[in-house]
Design an enzyme around this catalytic site. Structure first.
Site, PDB file in Angstrom:
ATOM      1  N   ASP A 114     -15.896  -3.102   6.144  1.00 53.36           N
ATOM      2  CA  ASP A 114     -16.289  -4.363   6.995  1.00 53.36           C
ATOM      3  C   ASP A 114     -17.368  -5.128   6.299  1.00 53.36           C
ATOM      4  OD1 ASP A 114     -15.701  -6.094   8.935  1.00 53.36           O
ATOM      5  OD2 ASP A 114     -16.522  -4.756  10.576  1.00 53.36           O
TER       6      ASP A 114
ATOM      7  N   GLU B 108     -12.680  -4.443   1.820  1.00 51.63           N
ATOM      8  CA  GLU B 108     -13.607  -5.470   2.548  1.00 51.63           C
ATOM      9  C   GLU B 108     -14.959  -5.233   1.916  1.00 51.63           C
ATOM     10  OE1 GLU B 108     -13.086  -6.535   6.400  1.00 51.63           O
ATOM     11  OE2 GLU B 108     -10.985  -6.351   6.699  1.00 51.63           O
TER      12      GLU B 108
ATOM     13  N   ASP C 274      -6.631  -0.024   4.055  1.00 53.10           N
ATOM     14  CA  ASP C 274      -6.416  -0.510   5.166  1.00 53.10           C
ATOM     15  C   ASP C 274      -5.290  -1.461   5.303  1.00 53.10           C
ATOM     16  OD1 ASP C 274      -6.563  -1.584   7.848  1.00 53.10           O
ATOM     17  OD2 ASP C 274      -8.198  -2.809   7.205  1.00 53.10           O
TER      18      ASP C 274
END
Lengths: 251, 251
Positions: free
Chosen positions: B33, B63, B151
DNA sequence: CCAGCTAGG
DNA sequence: CCCTAGCTG
C-alpha cells in the site's frame, strides 16, 4: 441459467425452398419467450409460419413451453424431428428437418444449477456456463463440426474475460459484425415487454467449431439475418428476442 | 489492475535464519500500500524489519513506490537482488535473497490496460488478468516450477467461474483452508483505512504449478502464515493488507 | 476501498 | 426485464 445444453449429431441431405440453397446448411436459433403468456396462440402460429417460410435445416429454440410444443407438433411434426430438452416449466427444443438431417444420437446436458453468490445479476453463472460450452466445443474430436446457438444473456464485457480458442468463431464476428443483425434483444424496436427504459443487447449468439481433420467437410459461416422483426396481427412480436437465421457453406 | 506480472527464474542455494528451514523455499508476498501516504517512513521501516526477520528467499511486493524503494535499497540491497516492475506511480517489486537464489533471467509483462466497460467494480478486468495468469502458468515447460503470488483483488465467486487446471493449486486450499490465514484484507482487524463498513476478503493469493517432468525437484506447499498483524509504534499497520509468508518443501 | 440496495434513464 | 450512479451499513 437453469437451461439445458442440447447436442445433436447430424448428417446432411437435400431439398430446396425459397430461402434455402441446396449446398448450404441453414440454422434458426430463437428464444421464443414461452413464459410470456400474452397472445400465445398467435405467437406460436407466427413462430411456425417463420419456420415454414425459412425452412431451416436445424432449429434451436429456447424458453419453450408445453402449450407451444403441442401446437407446433401439429404443424411441423411431418417435416421435423423434435428433440425436447425438458418437460416442465420452460426448456430448449431442437427441430431437425427430416429430409435434410439425419439424427444419429442426441444427449441433453442440464447445467448444474449454481447461483454462486448471486454474483451481480447472475453474471458469474452466465460466464461459468459459457466457459463450459466453449470447453466442450473445443474438446470435440477433430472430425466433428460443432455448432452452438442460443440465448446466452452474455454481455460483451463478459465474453471478453473468456479465452476463446482459435478453433471457435462467433458467427456474427466472422461475418464482419454487420450492424443490421447486432442486437437480438432490442427494447427500442421490440415492444413486447413495454419497458420504460430502452436498450439493445446481443444476447443470442452462434458459435462454430470447424472440423479440422483432413478430408472432413469444412463448414464456413455464409449469411446471417434477424427473424421476427414484423409485428403479428395481434399487435405483438413473436418474441421479445429476434431470432437468428443463418447459413453455412459446406466445403 | 494496471499492475505488472513479474517473472523470475530461480535456482536454490543455502543458509539459515530463525524462520528458515534449510531445505524449504520461503516466499513472502505483500501488497504494501505504497499509495497510502500516512506514516510512510515508519511503515517502510516496519516492512524491512519483517523481511529481515522472516528472511524469505523470495519477496513479491505490490503497490511499491519510489520512496519505499530508496529506503529499502539502503537496508536490503546487500542481501537481496531487486527487480522493479516499473518506475512511475506504483508497481511490483521482486526481491531475491542472493545467498539462496540465483537469478537466471527476468521479464516484466505489463498487463494490457483495458477497463472493459467498468464491469461492476472492475470484476471483468480482474478475471481477464486472472485467466491470463492461469494460462501462462499452465503453458510453462513441464520441468519448470511456477509460482504466482500477489494481490489479485479476486472474489471467490470470480475465481469460481474460471477453469483452473489440475496442475495448478491454490496454496491456501492445498494447506486445508486454515481459517487463521483466510483473509488477507480485513477491515475488522486492520484500521489503516478507517472504513465505516467492515469486511474481510481473500485478496492475496499464492498459486503453484508443480514441475511434472521425471527427475525434476518437486515442490509442495508446506506452511503459510499472515504477516504484518502487529501495529507499528506510529499506530498504523505496515499495510492495509496482511502479507503471506509461506514455505515449500523441495522433493 | 466492500456489498447490497434503490432510483431513474 | 436493461444499465448506471449514488447511498448506506
Amino acid at each position: 441459467q437453469g437451461q439445458s445444453a442440447d447436442e445433436a449429431s447430424a448428417v446432411r441431405r437435400k431439398e430446396k425452398t425459397e430461402f434455402e440453397e441446396d449446398d448450404k446448411l441453414s440454422l434458426l436459433t430463437w428464444n421464443i419467450d414461452g413464459l410470456d403468456g400474452e397472445e400465445q396462440p398467435q405467437r406460436a402460429r407466427g413462430l411456425c409460419s417463420y419456420i415454414l417460410e425459412y425452412s431451416p435445416d436445424v432449429v434451436l429454440l429456447q424458453e419453450m413451453v408445453q402449450p407451444y410444443i403441442r401446437f407446433m407438433h401439429k404443424r411441423l411434426a411431418t417435416n421435423y424431428t423434435f428433440i425436447k430438452g425438458g418437460e416442465i416449466g420452460y426448456f430448449t427444443t431442437i427441430l431437425l428437418k427430416k429430409t435434410r438431417v439425419t439424427l444419429l444420437d442426441s444427449k441433453i446436458l442440464p447445467f448444474r444449477y449454481s447461483q454462486l453468490t448471486k454474483f451481480y445479476y447472475n453474471s458469474g453463472e452466465r460466464m461459468r456456463q459459457f466457459n463450459a460450452v466453449i470447453k466442450r466445443m473445443s474438446m470435440a474430436p477433430d472430425d466433428f463440426t460443432v455448432l452452438f446457438g442460443g440465448d446466452t444473456n452474455l454481455r460483451d464485457y463478459e465474453v471478453a474475460t473468456v479465452e476463446i480458442p482459435e478453433s471457435i468463431c462467433d458467427l456474427w464476428e466472422q461475418l464482419g459484425e454487420p450492424e443490421k443483425c447486432r442486437y437480438t434483444w432490442d427494447t427500442w424496436a421490440n415492444t413486447n415487454k413495454e419497458m420504460r427504459f430502452k436498450n439493445r443487447l446481443r444476447f443470442d449468439r452462434v458459435y462454430l467449431r470447424r472440423a479440422v481433420k483432413d478430408g472432413v467437410p469444412r463448414m464456413e459461416p455464409h449469411s446471417m439475418a434477424l427473424v421476427g422483426l414484423e409485428k403479428l396481427k395481434c399487435g405483438r412480436y413473436t418474441s421479445d428476442h429476434w431470432g437468428i437465421y443463418c447459413t453455412f457453406s459446406v466445403d
